[in-house]
Write a protein that holds these residues in place. Structure first.
Motif, PDB file in Angstrom:
ATOM      1  N   ARG A  72       0.689  -1.095  -0.265  1.00  0.00           N
ATOM      2  CA  ARG A  72      -0.343   0.090  -0.193  1.00  0.00           C
ATOM      3  C   ARG A  72       0.862   0.957  -0.098  1.00  0.00           C
ATOM      4  NH1 ARG A  72      -5.399  -0.466  -0.975  1.00  0.00           N
ATOM      5  NH2 ARG A  72      -5.745   1.328   0.321  1.00  0.00           N
ATOM      6  N   GLN A  73       0.446   1.978   1.680  1.00  0.00           N
ATOM      7  CA  GLN A  73       1.442   3.345   1.060  1.00  0.00           C
ATOM      8  C   GLN A  73       2.730   3.253   0.965  1.00  0.00           C
ATOM      9  OE1 GLN A  73      -0.991   2.920   2.622  1.00  0.00           O
ATOM     10  NE2 GLN A  73      -0.958   3.816   4.747  1.00  0.00           N
ATOM     11  N   ASP A  74       2.807   2.054   1.561  1.00  0.00           N
ATOM     12  CA  ASP A  74       5.320   2.112   1.994  1.00  0.00           C
ATOM     13  C   ASP A  74       4.867   1.653   1.666  1.00  0.00           C
ATOM     14  OD1 ASP A  74       3.836   2.844   4.881  1.00  0.00           O
ATOM     15  OD2 ASP A  74       3.660   1.543   5.675  1.00  0.00           O
ATOM     16  N   GLU A 124       2.224   1.426   8.667  1.00  0.00           N
ATOM     17  CA  GLU A 124       0.497   1.006   8.730  1.00  0.00           C
ATOM     18  C   GLU A 124      -0.293  -0.509   9.383  1.00  0.00           C
ATOM     19  OE1 GLU A 124      -3.832   2.499   7.271  1.00  0.00           O
ATOM     20  OE2 GLU A 124      -2.994   1.635   6.206  1.00  0.00           O
ATOM     21  N   SER A 125       0.598  -1.577   8.376  1.00  0.00           N
ATOM     22  CA  SER A 125       0.315  -2.701   9.399  1.00  0.00           C
ATOM     23  C   SER A 125       1.566  -3.381   9.122  1.00  0.00           C
ATOM     24  CB  SER A 125      -0.369  -3.583   7.639  1.00  0.00           C
ATOM     25  OG  SER A 125       0.413  -3.060   6.496  1.00  0.00           O
ATOM     26  N   LEU A 156       1.372   8.560   3.829  1.00  0.00           N
ATOM     27  CA  LEU A 156       0.474   8.246   5.025  1.00  0.00           C
ATOM     28  C   LEU A 156      -0.603   7.682   5.017  1.00  0.00           C
ATOM     29  CD1 LEU A 156       1.381  12.476   6.311  1.00  0.00           C
ATOM     30  CD2 LEU A 156       2.357  10.188   7.073  1.00  0.00           C
ATOM     31  N   PRO A 157      -0.544   6.699   6.533  1.00  0.00           N
ATOM     32  CA  PRO A 157       0.947   6.670   7.288  1.00  0.00           C
ATOM     33  C   PRO A 157       1.733   5.775   7.380  1.00  0.00           C
ATOM     34  CG  PRO A 157      -1.611   5.346   7.588  1.00  0.00           C
ATOM     35  CD  PRO A 157      -1.622   6.385   6.607  1.00  0.00           C
ATOM     36  N   VAL A 158       3.083   6.029   7.772  1.00  0.00           N
ATOM     37  CA  VAL A 158       3.603   5.176   7.386  1.00  0.00           C
ATOM     38  C   VAL A 158       3.566   3.660   8.613  1.00  0.00           C
ATOM     39  CG1 VAL A 158       6.139   4.731   6.823  1.00  0.00           C
ATOM     40  CG2 VAL A 158       5.284   7.518   6.707  1.00  0.00           C
TER      41      VAL A 158
END
Lengths: 366, 540
Positions: free
Chosen positions: A37-39, A177-178, A173-175
Motif C-alpha cells: 500500500r502506501q509503504d 500502517e500494517s 501517510l500513515p507510514v
C-alpha cells in the motif's frame, strides 16, 4: 572468444540500469503497492538493499573465473554434464523472461499507444530490431544504448518534475500502517528485478576493465534503486495506494500532466522514449541468450543463432500469457519466487559455495 | 599499352589496358617491356620518338632553334600549348638562349660537349629546372605543363617548371558561407590549394605528399597532414587505402571518397568534404588528414564524425555563447529535417490527442476537403519539394527566378486553394526543407534520403514506427567508424572532454585539448589556464 568488442565501464552501467528499469518502470509501483500500500516506497528501498548482495554474488562468481561468462564457468564449477544441464536451464530462464518482457512491452504499446494494432506486430518489430542490433555486436549495442540512455533518464526526470502539481505527500501517510511483512512482500518483485543483474555475468568478460565489475554492479543497483524510488514516490503521491489497481501507474501520472493547456497529453512522446529503453533491454537479453547459446553449443560465431532464437522469442512472447493481466499476475506472484529461489539467488549461492570450496581444495593440494 | 604507363606492382584489371590505351598505342610497342626508356643523344631521334607518342595531339608544340653560339648546336622545346606560360617560354628560354647567352659567356667556351651544362647554368632564366634522361619523365612533364628543352648531343632533357594555365581566380566559398571569417575557397588547381594551406600553417611539419591516381587522367592527389599532431597510423592507413585505388580517372574527390570509405553501403558520409581552406586547416590542426585532388575545389578530410554535421567554421570565430546557441538550433533543425514530416503523419493519423484541441480542430477543418490520407499528402508534397530543389540547382540562371516564383505560387498557394493539400502540410514541408539547409551539406543528404522511409514507418505504426526507424538509424550510426574512430563519438562512446565541442562550443581558453580519439598523439593544443582575468592584485 566469441565477442571481440569491449565495452567501457560507463556503458556497462547504462546497460545494466536499462536492463533492469526499462520494463519494470511500467508496472513496478502498482506491484509494490498491491502488497505494501502506501509503504511501497519503503519496499523499493528494501529491494535495493536486497539487490546489493545479489549484485555482489554475481560479481564474485565472475571474479573467480576471469574471462569466462556464466555459461562457461558453470561447467568449470560443477563439471561438464551437470554444467551443461544447468547452463541449459539458465538459457531457458533467459528465454522465458525475455519472452515475458516482449509480451509485456508489446502489450503496453497496444494499451497505451495503438489499441487496434495486433500485439504480434510490436513483438516482431521489437525482436527484428534487436536482431539487427545484436548482429552488429555488443559494442554497437552498448554505443547505441549510450546514445539513448540520457533521453530515457531525461524523460523520467521530466515526468517527475512536471507531475509535481499533482503531488501530495500526505498520501504517503500513515507510514508503517500494517507492519513490516507487507513491505517485505512488496519488495519481492523489485528484488527479483534487481536480481536480473545476473545477466551482467554474461558480459563481464567483455568489459574493457574487468576489475571494475564490482563497482559497475553496485552503481547499477544504486541508480536503479533511485529510479525505482522516484517512480514509486511519484505515482504514490499522485494517486495514493489506489495505484495497486492500475496497470500502468506511471503512464497515468503522465496523463495527468497539463501545463497551461499547452504541454498536454504528452504521453505518446514519453512512451516513444521508453520504447527505446524497452527495445534496448530486449536487445540486451536477446544478446545474452544468443551469446550464451553459442557458448553452450561451443560455436565459433553467435550470429547465425540470432534469427532462429528470435523466432522462438516471438512465438513464446505470444504464447507465454493470454493478456496483460495474466502477465502482471505472473510477474507479481510467480516470477519472484521462481527467479530468486533458483536462478538469481539460489543457484548462484550454491555455485559460489562449490566454487570457493573447490578453489580452497585446489590451493590446499598445491 | 603506352610506353608512359608506368609499371604497376599489382596486375592491371582486365579490360583496362585496351580502353585506356592512348592514340599512340602501337608505337614503340617493341619497347613496352623495358622499365624506362632512355633518351638518345641524337636530338632528331628524340623528336621523332616524341612526335610518335604525341601523334594527333595538336596541342603539343615543338620548337627547334639554334643556340646563340659559333658552333651550331640545335635545341628543341616541347610543351603543351595552353598549359605553359608562353611569355616565359619566349622570354626566359628562347630569348635567353637564342640571343642573350652570347653576351653572358665567352662564346668560344661553349662546345657541343658542354652545351647542356652552360644552358642550364648560364642560359635559362627559369627558377625550377629538373634533369631527366627518361623518356617517360619527358612525356609526363609535357603533359603536366612543363616545358622540355632538348639539347643536341645530350641524352638529358631539361624540364623547366613554367606551368601556367588559365584558371579561375580565388573566390568566395560557394557552399559554406560565413558572415565572420575568411572568405576564400579552394580552386581547381592543386598547387594553389596547397599554397593556401601553407599560408595558413607556416610550419615545416605541415607535410603535403603527392601521388598520382588514375591510369589515364594521371590526376595529382595531395595528402596533407601535420607531423607531430597526426596519428601516424592514420596517415599510413589513408595512404594504404589510396594505394589500393586502380581506376582510369579521378575527376573529382568524390571518386576517392567512395573508394576509401569505411562502410561503403552506408548513406552517411564518413569522410568530410569542404572547399574552405580554413576548415581544412582546422581539421589538420586537430590531427586529421586532408586529401586534395587536382581539378576540383573540394578537398576531403578524414576522420569525419557525425557531430561535425552541426559544426561550421564560423562557430569557432564567433563568440562561444552565440555559437553554442546556434548549435543547439542546428541540432533541433537536424532533428526536424529528419522527423518533422513523419511526426506530422504519425500525429495526424494516430495520436491526434497530442495536439491542443483548437489546433486539432483547425487542422481537421483544413483537411476536410483534402481527398488523400495525410501520408499520401505529405509524401506528395515532400517529393514536390525535392523536385523544386533539384530544379533550383540545375536550372540555367536566367530562368531560375521565374521558375521558383511559379513553383512557390503553385505549390504554396494554388495547391491549398485547389484542396489538394492542407495548409498545415505546406508549413511542415517548408519548415523541413528550411531546417535541412542548416545542417552541413553532405550530412543533410542522408537526412533527405532517410526522411522517406521514416514517413512510411510513421504511416504504418505511428510514433512507434518512427521511433523504431530512429533506433535502427542510431544502431547503424553506432556501428559506423571513420578511419577507426566511432562515428557517434563524443556522444557514444561518451568522451566528456570532447563534449566541449559538441552541442556547445566552449570558449577557446577552455578547449585546451584536441579531440581525444583523433588528436591523442599530441593531446594538448594550448597551454592550460589561458582564461583571461584581471590582475589578481592591484598595484598601488
Amino acid at each position: 572468444m566469441l565477442e571481440k568488442g569491449k565495452i567501457g565501464g560507463r556503458q556497462a552501467v547504462y546497460l545494466n540500469v536499462t536492463m533492469i528499469v526499462a520494463t519494470a518502470l511500467l508496472g513496478a509501483p502498482a506491484l509494490m503497492a498491491a502488497q505494501a500500500r502506501q509503504d511501497a516506497w519503503l519496499s523499493s528501498l528494501l529491494a535495493t538493499l536486497l539487490g546489493i548482495p545479489l549484485a555482489l554474488l554475481t560479481v564474485k562468481l565472475s571474479s573467480l573465473y576471469p574471462g569466462k561468462t556464466l555459461i562457461e564457468y558453470l561447467e568449470e564449477i560443477i563439471g561438464r554434464w551437470p554444467g551443461k544441464v544447468l547452463g541449459l536451464l539458465y538459457l531457458f530462464y533467459f528465454i522465458h523472461i525475455t519472452s515475458i518482457m516482449i509480451r509485456e512491452y508489446g502489450g503496453f504499446l497496444v494499451d497505451a499507444l495503438m489499441p487496434q494494432t495486433p500485439l504480434i506486430v510490436f513483438n516482431i518489430t521489437v525482436v527484428a530490431i534487436s536482431a539487427y542490433t545484436i548482429k552488429l555486436g555488443l559494442e554497437v549495442l552498448a554505443r547505441a544504448h549510450q546514445f539513448f540512455f540520457p533521453w530515457i533518464v531525461f524523460s523520467l526526470a521530466l515526468t517527475f518534475l512536471l507531475a509535481t502539481p499533482q503531488v501530495d505527500l500526505t498520501r504517503l501517510l500513515p507510514v508503517f500502517e500494517s507492519g513490516a511483512v507487507p513491505i517485505l512482500k512488496g519488495s519481492l518483485t523489485p528484488t527479483a528485478w534487481h536480481g536480473e543483474i545476473i545477466a551482467f555475468a554474461m558480459i563481464i568478460p567483455f568489459l574493457a576493465k574487468p576489475d571494475q565489475a564490482r563497482s559497475i554492479a553496485l552503481y547499477s543497483i544504486g541508480y536503479v534503486g533511485v529510479i525505482f524510488f522516484f517512480l514509486v514516490i511519484g505515482s504514490l503521491a499522485t494517486f495514493g495506494p489506489g495505484i495497486a489497481s492500475m496497470n500502468y501507474p506511471v503512464l497515468n501520472e503522465i496523463r495527468l500532466i497539463s501545463i497551461t493547456k499547452i504541454i498536454d497529453r504528452m504521453e505518446p512522446f514519453i512512451v516513444a522514449i521508453w520504447v527505446t529503453g524497452g527495445l534496448m533491454k530486449v536487445a540486451f537479453f536477446y544478446y545474452v541468450i544468443v551469446l550464451g547459446s553459442a557458448q553452450w553449443l561451443k560455436l565459433r560465431d553467435y550470429r547465425p543463432l540470432a534469427l532462429p532464437l528470435g523466432a522462438i522469442l516471438v512465438a513464446l512472447s505470444i504464447a507465454v500469457a493470454e493478456n496483460t493481466m495474466q502477465t502482471f499476475d505472473f510477474i507479481a506472484h510467480v516470477w519472484p519466487l521462481y527467479a530468486l529461489t533458483a536462478f538469481e539467488m539460489g543457484f548462484p549461492v550454491v555455485l559460489l559455495a562449490i566454487a570457493l570450496a573447490r578453489k580452497k581444495g585446489e590451493s590446499a593440494l598445491d | 599499352m603506352g610506353i608512359y604507363f608506368r609499371k604497376r606492382k599489382r596486375p592491371r584489371p582486365i579490360g583496362v589496358s585496351e580502353k585506356t590505351s592512348p592514340p599512340d598505342g602501337n608505337h614503340n610497342s617493341a619497347d613496352n617491356t623495358s622499365e624506362s626508356l632512355l633518351l638518345s643523344t641524337d636530338i632528331e631521334e628524340n623528336l621523332q620518338y616524341l612526335q610518335a607518342i604525341f601523334e594527333n595531339c595538336s596541342d603539343v608544340v615543338y620548337r627547334e632553334f639554334l643556340l646563340a653560339q659559333q658552333e651550331q648546336i640545335k635545341l628543341a622545346l616541347i610543351y603543351t600549348d595552353g598549359l605553359t606560360d608562353k611569355s616565359q617560354v619566349s622570354e626566359q628560354i628562347m630569348r635567353a638562349l637564342a640571343l642573350e647567352m652570347s653576351m653572358a659567356t665567352d662564346s668560344t667556351e661553349i662546345t657541343r660537349a658542354n652545351a647542356l651544362h652552360y644552358v642550364k647554368m648560364r642560359g635559362l632564366c627559369i627558377h625550377q629546372i629538373q634533369e631527366s634522361q627518361r623518356l617517360e619523365d619527358v612525356v609526363d612533364a609535357v603533359l603536366s605543363g612543363d616545358t622540355v628543352l632538348l639539347v643536341d648531343g645530350h641524352a638529358t632533357a631539361l624540364i623547366n617548371g613554367n606551368r601556367g594555365w588559365e584558371s579561375r581566380s580565388i573566390e568566395d566559398s560557394k557552399t559554406e558561407i560565413v558572415v565572420r571569417g575568411p572568405r576564400e575557397s579552394f580552386v581547381e588547381t592543386l598547387r594553389t590549394n596547397t599554397s593556401m594551406l601553407r599560408r595558413k600553417i607556416k610550419n615545416p611539419n605541415l607535410k603535403i605528399e603527392t601521388l598520382q591516381l588514375g591510369q589515364v587522367t594521371k590526376t595529382d592527389i595531395a595528402v596533407a597532414y601535420i607531423k607531430g599532431i597526426v596519428n601516424e597510423g592514420l596517415v599510413s592507413e589513408v595512404k594504404k587505402r589510396l594505394g589500393r585505388i586502380n581506376i582510369d580517372g579521378v575527376l573529382e574527390s568524390g571518386y576517392i571518397e567512395e573508394l576509401i570509405k569505411d562502410n561503403p553501403m552506408s548513406v552517411f558520409p564518413t569522410i568530410s568534404h569542404t572547399d574552405r581552406p580554413d576548415r581544412v586547416a582546422a581539421n589538420l590542426l586537430e590531427g586529421r588528414v586532408a586529401i586534395l585532388v587536382d581539378g576540383t575545389p573540394v578537398a576531403l578530410t578524414a576522420p569525419y564524425l557525425f557531430i561535425e554535421a552541426i559544426q561550421t567554421p564560423e562557430d569557432y570565430y564567433e563568440q562561444s555563447f552565440f555559437a553554442s546557441g546556434v548549435r543547439v538550433l542546428r541540432i533541433a533543425s537536424l532533428f526536424l529535417a529528419l522527423t518533422l514530416p513523419s511526426l506530422y503523419v504519425a500525429i495526424i493519423s494516430f495520436h491526434q490527442e497530442m495536439l491542443p484541441t483548437p489546433l486539432l480542430l483547425s487542422i481537421a477543418a483544413q483537411r476536410e476537403a483534402v481527398p488523400f490520407p495525410v501520408f499520401v499528402e505529405a509524401f506528395i508534397m515532400e517529393v514536390a519539394f525535392e523536385i523544386i530543389r533539384e530544379t533550383g540547382i540545375r536550372l540555367p540562371r536566367p530562368v531560375g527566378q521565374a521558375v521558383s516564383i511559379v513553383a512557390a505560387l503553385i505549390i504554396g498557394e494554388a495547391a491549398v486553394q485547389a484542396g489538394l493539400v492542407a495548409g498545415a502540410t505546406i508549413i511542415v514541408v517548408a519548415l523541413t526543407a528550411m531546417a535541412s539547409f542548416t545542417v552541413y551539406y553532405s550530412g543533410s543528404i542522408a537526412l533527405r534520403l532517410l526522411r522517406f522511409p521514416l514517413m512510411f514507418l510513421a504511416a504504418f505504426l505511428g510514433l512507434f514506427g518512427l521511433i523504431s526507424g530512429l533506433i535502427i538509424m542510431v544502431v547503424h550510426l553506432a556501428s559506423l567508424r571513420s578511419f577507426g574512430v566511432p562515428y557517434l563519438a563524443p556522444v557514444a562512446p561518451i568522451i566528456t572532454e570532447d563534449l566541449k565541442d559538441s552541442a556547445v562550443r566552449a570558449p577557446w581558453w577552455a578547449m585546451d585539448k584536441r579531440p581525444h580519439l583523433i588528436g591523442q598523439n599530441n593531446p594538448r593544443r594550448e597551454a592550460p589556464g589561458l582564461k583571461p582575468h584581471p590582475p589578481r592584485e592591484r598595484k598601488r
